[in-house]
Design a protein around this motif. Sequence first.
Motif, short mmCIF file in Angstrom:
data_model
loop_
_atom_site.label_atom_id
_atom_site.label_comp_id
_atom_site.label_asym_id
_atom_site.label_seq_id
_atom_site.Cartn_x
_atom_site.Cartn_y
_atom_site.Cartn_z
N SER A 259 -98.61 -55.39 84.67
CA SER A 259 -97.42 -56.03 85.11
C SER A 259 -96.54 -55.87 83.58
O SER A 259 -95.18 -55.63 83.81
CB SER A 259 -97.69 -57.41 84.90
OG SER A 259 -98.38 -57.76 86.24
N ASP A 262 -94.53 -52.81 84.31
CA ASP A 262 -93.49 -53.20 85.32
C ASP A 262 -92.34 -53.75 84.76
O ASP A 262 -91.25 -54.16 85.34
CB ASP A 262 -94.13 -53.84 86.28
CG ASP A 262 -94.58 -53.05 87.45
OD1 ASP A 262 -94.14 -51.92 87.62
OD2 ASP A 262 -95.32 -53.53 88.68
N ARG A 263 -92.36 -54.11 83.55
CA ARG A 263 -91.17 -54.67 82.76
C ARG A 263 -89.98 -53.54 82.81
O ARG A 263 -88.86 -54.02 82.74
CB ARG A 263 -91.57 -55.31 81.46
CG ARG A 263 -92.35 -56.64 81.41
CD ARG A 263 -92.41 -57.04 80.15
NE ARG A 263 -93.26 -56.20 79.13
CZ ARG A 263 -93.93 -56.49 78.05
NH1 ARG A 263 -93.51 -57.72 77.50
NH2 ARG A 263 -94.88 -55.43 77.49
N ALA A 265 -88.46 -51.03 85.31
CA ALA A 265 -88.69 -50.87 86.56
C ALA A 265 -88.63 -49.40 86.89
O ALA A 265 -88.44 -48.48 86.25
CB ALA A 265 -87.40 -51.81 87.31
N PRO A 291 -82.95 -50.47 88.93
CA PRO A 291 -82.80 -52.09 88.94
C PRO A 291 -83.01 -52.64 87.74
O PRO A 291 -83.58 -52.00 86.74
CB PRO A 291 -84.55 -52.50 89.56
CG PRO A 291 -84.61 -51.12 90.30
CD PRO A 291 -84.46 -49.98 89.54
N SER A 293 -83.72 -56.26 85.53
CA SER A 293 -84.30 -57.60 85.77
C SER A 293 -83.71 -58.60 84.84
O SER A 293 -83.62 -58.12 83.45
CB SER A 293 -85.77 -57.65 85.69
OG SER A 293 -86.19 -58.91 85.57
N VAL A 296 -87.16 -61.93 85.39
CA VAL A 296 -88.28 -62.23 86.53
C VAL A 296 -89.64 -61.38 86.15
O VAL A 296 -90.64 -61.99 86.22
CB VAL A 296 -87.86 -61.77 87.81
CG1 VAL A 296 -88.80 -61.72 88.88
CG2 VAL A 296 -86.63 -62.89 88.12
N ARG A 297 -89.48 -60.16 85.65
CA ARG A 297 -90.58 -59.35 85.50
C ARG A 297 -91.32 -59.82 84.19
O ARG A 297 -92.51 -59.62 84.05
CB ARG A 297 -89.98 -57.98 84.93
CG ARG A 297 -89.58 -57.37 86.44
CD ARG A 297 -88.83 -55.75 86.28
NE ARG A 297 -88.44 -55.18 87.50
CZ ARG A 297 -89.09 -54.39 88.45
NH1 ARG A 297 -90.25 -54.30 88.26
NH2 ARG A 297 -88.33 -54.00 89.46
N GLU A 298 -90.54 -60.23 83.16
CA GLU A 298 -91.24 -60.72 82.02
C GLU A 298 -92.26 -61.94 82.36
O GLU A 298 -93.37 -62.18 81.80
CB GLU A 298 -90.06 -61.13 81.24
CG GLU A 298 -90.62 -61.55 79.66
CD GLU A 298 -91.12 -60.51 78.86
OE1 GLU A 298 -92.20 -60.39 78.17
OE2 GLU A 298 -90.49 -59.34 79.12
#
Length: 418
Positions: A259, A262-263, A265, A291, A293, A296-298
């Motif tokens: 995760s 994934d910060r 993208a 993308p 963010s 959301v990713r955080e």
Amino acid sequence: MKKRLILLAALFPFPALAAEASYPDLPPLSQVEAALNSNVNVMTAETGIKVEQANQRRWEAGNHEFNLRMGAAHRHVVNTERRVPEWDVALERPIRLPGKSGIDSSIGAEGVAHAEFVLGDSRHEAGRQLLHLWFNWQRARAQAGQWQEQVDILTQQAAMTEKRLAAGDAPRMELNQARAAVAQAAVALQQARVRTETAASEIARQFPDLVLPLQLQPSEPQPVSHDLAYWRARILDSNHELGMAQSEARIQQLKAERSRADRTADPTLGIRYSSEMGGNERVTGVYVVVPFSFGVREAVADGATYRADIAAERESAVRRRLEQDALNAYNQGVGNFETWKQAHEAATGMRQNADLMARAYGLGESSLSDVLTARRLALEAALTETVAQLDANEAHYRLLLDAHMLWPLDEHAADARR
């Protein structure tokens, strides 16, 4: 590969020891194997390994797929009032950034390892249930045998009293007492037989592969060898539940790491081809979609980190509980053996006293009431000894089972992976 070999070596520590040992008061090893393999929870866990193997392939392949985009349009040329057809087609695919694929592969492999621990734990719990039901049946069967012996002895006693009554050496009241004692013992015998049949039916329901023997002599209890530290280390080193908790903690740590990765993208790369102005213009190109963010990713990464912390805390709690369980199992094994020794000594004395009272009654030196009381006390002591003996054996076997030194519980995980 080296990590997997180390894991498998940790999973399968004692199969040779379990296979070589012989326990005449337990079911044959072949029947135990068949019973554990046919247990519904074990079969479900074996299927769970196949599920995780499929998930491993999914993690290694990733979630990104090729996308085909197609479109058609008509261009309206205002000055000439012409309408010309146009179309375009594009092929695109998101690309995992460096480092993410390695984490995904690790998550998939750890998922399979977790499923293997689940299989081992299912076999372990099935083994515990089998052992518990087996000794429940042994206790009921042994008690029924002792009540049968008591009925036989009291029947002989009643016959002796009847002869004495006929000879005028005993009052009618003693014969009534003797017959009442036989009737009471017969009731207890019938109750013990019902308990035996119930215990046997429960074994047949849960483990139909087990064949109950016609004759089974309980083994003499053996003292627990080694100290608490030895057994605690054995039990924890081979404990599947702890392995499950540790594996789950590793999975959550890897997912948290994923995760955080994934910060940033994954970009999407595409190839585009279009026909414009009725085919007079052909356009070929490439494009990139990145993308962005806005928190959301955080937030997802923070949540995954907290879940990893929870899994680590759960692992610590499982370890503490299992350490206490190992202590309880050790204390029960040691304590039950000492209880049996005391019960054995008491039962021996009571049997000798009952035999002396019976001989004295035959010689007219004691009353029937004294004989019946001695018989009752001897029976109670014998029942206590039998239960203590089986309790001691069960506790010892349970200690061996938890340390994976009784039956092989892990080797079928390798078969389930194939």
